[in-house]
Every structure is written in C-alpha cells, then in structure tokens.
Design a protein around this motif. Sequence first.
Motif, short mmCIF file in Angstrom:
data_model
loop_
_atom_site.label_atom_id
_atom_site.label_comp_id
_atom_site.label_asym_id
_atom_site.label_seq_id
_atom_site.Cartn_x
_atom_site.Cartn_y
_atom_site.Cartn_z
N ILE A 89 46.64 -45.45 124.97
CA ILE A 89 47.27 -44.80 123.82
C ILE A 89 46.28 -43.88 123.12
O ILE A 89 46.60 -42.73 122.77
CB ILE A 89 47.84 -45.85 122.86
N PHE A 90 45.05 -44.35 122.90
CA PHE A 90 44.06 -43.54 122.20
C PHE A 90 43.62 -42.33 123.01
O PHE A 90 43.25 -41.30 122.43
CB PHE A 90 42.84 -44.39 121.85
N LEU A 91 43.66 -42.43 124.34
CA LEU A 91 43.26 -41.32 125.20
C LEU A 91 44.44 -40.47 125.64
O LEU A 91 44.28 -39.60 126.50
CB LEU A 91 42.53 -41.86 126.43
N TRP A 92 45.63 -40.73 125.12
CA TRP A 92 46.83 -39.94 125.39
C TRP A 92 47.17 -39.95 126.87
O TRP A 92 47.59 -38.94 127.44
CB TRP A 92 46.67 -38.50 124.89
N ARG A 93 46.98 -41.12 127.53
CA ARG A 93 47.42 -41.24 128.92
C ARG A 93 48.94 -41.31 128.98
O ARG A 93 49.54 -40.82 129.94
CB ARG A 93 46.81 -42.50 129.54
N ASN A 94 49.56 -41.94 127.97
CA ASN A 94 51.01 -41.95 127.83
C ASN A 94 51.34 -41.12 126.59
O ASN A 94 51.28 -41.61 125.46
CB ASN A 94 51.52 -43.39 127.69
N LYS A 95 51.65 -39.85 126.79
CA LYS A 95 51.78 -38.92 125.67
C LYS A 95 52.95 -39.26 124.76
O LYS A 95 52.86 -39.11 123.54
CB LYS A 95 51.93 -37.49 126.21
N LYS A 96 54.06 -39.75 125.33
CA LYS A 96 55.21 -40.08 124.49
C LYS A 96 54.90 -41.24 123.55
O LYS A 96 55.20 -41.18 122.35
CB LYS A 96 56.41 -40.43 125.38
N LYS A 97 54.28 -42.28 124.08
CA LYS A 97 53.96 -43.44 123.25
C LYS A 97 52.90 -43.09 122.21
O LYS A 97 52.99 -43.51 121.04
CB LYS A 97 53.48 -44.58 124.14
N SER A 98 51.89 -42.32 122.60
CA SER A 98 50.84 -41.93 121.66
C SER A 98 51.39 -41.06 120.54
O SER A 98 51.08 -41.27 119.35
CB SER A 98 49.72 -41.19 122.39
N ALA A 99 52.25 -40.10 120.92
CA ALA A 99 52.85 -39.23 119.90
C ALA A 99 53.79 -40.02 119.00
O ALA A 99 53.85 -39.78 117.78
CB ALA A 99 53.60 -38.09 120.58
N GLY A 100 54.52 -40.99 119.55
CA GLY A 100 55.42 -41.80 118.73
C GLY A 100 54.68 -42.66 117.72
O GLY A 100 55.07 -42.75 116.55
N ILE A 101 53.58 -43.27 118.16
CA ILE A 101 52.81 -44.12 117.24
C ILE A 101 52.13 -43.28 116.16
O ILE A 101 52.15 -43.64 114.98
CB ILE A 101 51.77 -44.93 118.04
N LEU A 102 51.55 -42.16 116.56
CA LEU A 102 50.92 -41.30 115.56
C LEU A 102 51.94 -40.70 114.60
O LEU A 102 51.69 -40.58 113.40
CB LEU A 102 50.14 -40.19 116.27
N GLY A 103 53.12 -40.33 115.11
CA GLY A 103 54.17 -39.80 114.23
C GLY A 103 54.68 -40.86 113.26
O GLY A 103 54.92 -40.56 112.08
N SER A 104 54.85 -42.10 113.72
CA SER A 104 55.29 -43.18 112.83
C SER A 104 54.26 -43.44 111.74
O SER A 104 54.61 -43.63 110.56
CB SER A 104 55.52 -44.45 113.63
N ALA A 105 52.97 -43.44 112.12
CA ALA A 105 51.92 -43.63 111.11
C ALA A 105 51.91 -42.48 110.11
O ALA A 105 51.69 -42.70 108.90
CB ALA A 105 50.56 -43.75 111.80
N THR A 106 52.17 -41.28 110.57
CA THR A 106 52.21 -40.12 109.66
C THR A 106 53.38 -40.23 108.70
O THR A 106 53.25 -39.91 107.50
CB THR A 106 52.30 -38.82 110.48
N ILE A 107 54.53 -40.67 109.18
CA ILE A 107 55.70 -40.83 108.31
C ILE A 107 55.45 -41.90 107.25
O ILE A 107 55.77 -41.72 106.06
CB ILE A 107 56.94 -41.19 109.15
N ILE A 108 54.85 -43.01 107.65
CA ILE A 108 54.55 -44.07 106.68
C ILE A 108 53.56 -43.58 105.64
O ILE A 108 53.72 -43.84 104.44
CB ILE A 108 54.01 -45.31 107.43
N TRP A 109 52.53 -42.86 106.09
CA TRP A 109 51.55 -42.34 105.13
C TRP A 109 52.20 -41.33 104.18
O TRP A 109 51.91 -41.33 102.97
CB TRP A 109 50.40 -41.69 105.88
N ALA A 110 53.06 -40.48 104.71
CA ALA A 110 53.72 -39.49 103.86
C ALA A 110 54.65 -40.15 102.85
O ALA A 110 54.75 -39.71 101.69
CB ALA A 110 54.49 -38.49 104.72
#
Length: 256
Positions: free
Chosen positions: A74-95
């Motif tokens: 996830i941290f190395l973006w080997r699975n781009k969909k999962k990495s983008a989903g986790i980072l997007g969820s964290a961004t929504i929660i922070w916002a």
Amino acid sequence: MAAREHDDDSSFVDSAKEKMTETFHENDSSSSSDSDVKAKDKKHFPVPPKKNMATSWKEKPVHTLLGGGEAADIFLWRNKKKSAGILGSATIIWALFEMIEYHLLSLLCHVLILVLGIHFLWSNTLNLFYRCPQFPQVALEEDTVLQLALVLRLEINNALEVLREIASGKDLKKFLAVIAGLWIVSIAGSCCTLLTLVYICFVLLHTVPFLYERHKDKADVCLEKAEAELSKQFDVLHERVLSRLPSRQSKDKKLA
C-alpha cells in the motif's frame, strides 16, 4: 699414470654430476606430484565460501524495510486502487474535522442514525415490495478480539523495552537521536493539532517511500552526505561536552 689419474678424476666428477641431476629430477618430480595431489585435494575438497557481511539498510529493498506484506504494498503503491482509496478516505476524514470543523461525537451520532435508518427501511419498508435478504449481522468474534489484544500487548511491551534500552545510555547516538526526534515532534505539535500531525505522517508514508524507491541512487548520495555531517557534529559534541561527563565506570572505580 698421470693420464689414468686424470681419467679417473673426470669419471668420478661425471658420476657425481649424474647423481646430482638424478636427485634434482627426483625432487622436482616429487614436488610436482605433491602439487598435483594438493590440486586434486583442492578439487575434491573446495574451500567453503566466505560468509557475506551484514548488509546495511541502504542495500535492502524498500519493500523489506517497510516490513513487507500488504502494508508495504500500500505504501509503495503496488495496488494503486487500494492505496488511493485509503489515502482519499484519510483526506476526507481530515477535511471533515479540520476544515469543516466537524466533531467526533457528532460524527458518531450521525453514523449511528444513518445505520439505524437503513436497517429500519431494510427490515420494514423494502420487504413489503421486494423480497430482500436479511440485514447482515455484525459481531466481533472472541478469537479476533483476543488476537488483537495479544498483538497490542506485544507491541507495547516491545516499545517499552526499546525505551528502557535507550534510556540506559548504552548507545549514546541512539539516545540523542530519540531526544532530538521527540523535541522536533513537540515543536510540530505546538504548531498544529494531533489529527493534522497524524495526517501529515500518513501522507509522508504514502509518498516518501515511493519517491525513495524511484530515485534511490540520488537519495542515497544525499543521505550519505547528511550522515557524514551528523557524525561530524556528534564528534564535536562528544569532544566538547560528553567526554567531560563522568562515566559509570569511573564511578564504580571510585566506589571500589
């Protein structure tokens, strides 16, 4: 008579030369045979290869440094969909909490209201028109809770053991590095909230390892320069301050 004596001397010298040459040939043949035997022994019994020295962290792959497994992917973006989903969820929660100034208690209440409303409509209204399956039951298993508690216990104990080892003063560089890191974190905590600090660390985990893996050669050069500069500063600090402090061994000698 003199001629006979001269012939006897010459024959004696020739025989002596022949004996010397024979002995030299025998020595050469024996030495060559010994060398052949040693060569055969080397062929039959090869020398075991030397063990490799412990590799530094720079020679290890980034995936191994991150612990491997799914988290490293996830941290190395080997699975781009999962990495983008986790980072997007964290961004929504922070916002929600920082930009919109949403509160945690309000969020929990609104989520529960939404879940209860969906369950009510699913169970009472939709079944009148459609044959819907039952609403899925959500329950925590005992084994899962016990495994989670065991993992947390082990991690907390390991952290406490590491802190105790650092505080013992056996590794002075590690002690000073931890003190400097805590001081930097305290300064960052005074400038922003805990949620913002956690979100920044989360974003760094999703960007720094990925960029480091892409530009590893250039980054290693910069890290070597920074490491050399830090070692110089530590040597200066050790000569001016730390070497003048009384050590534990000197105290033990005075007590003895």
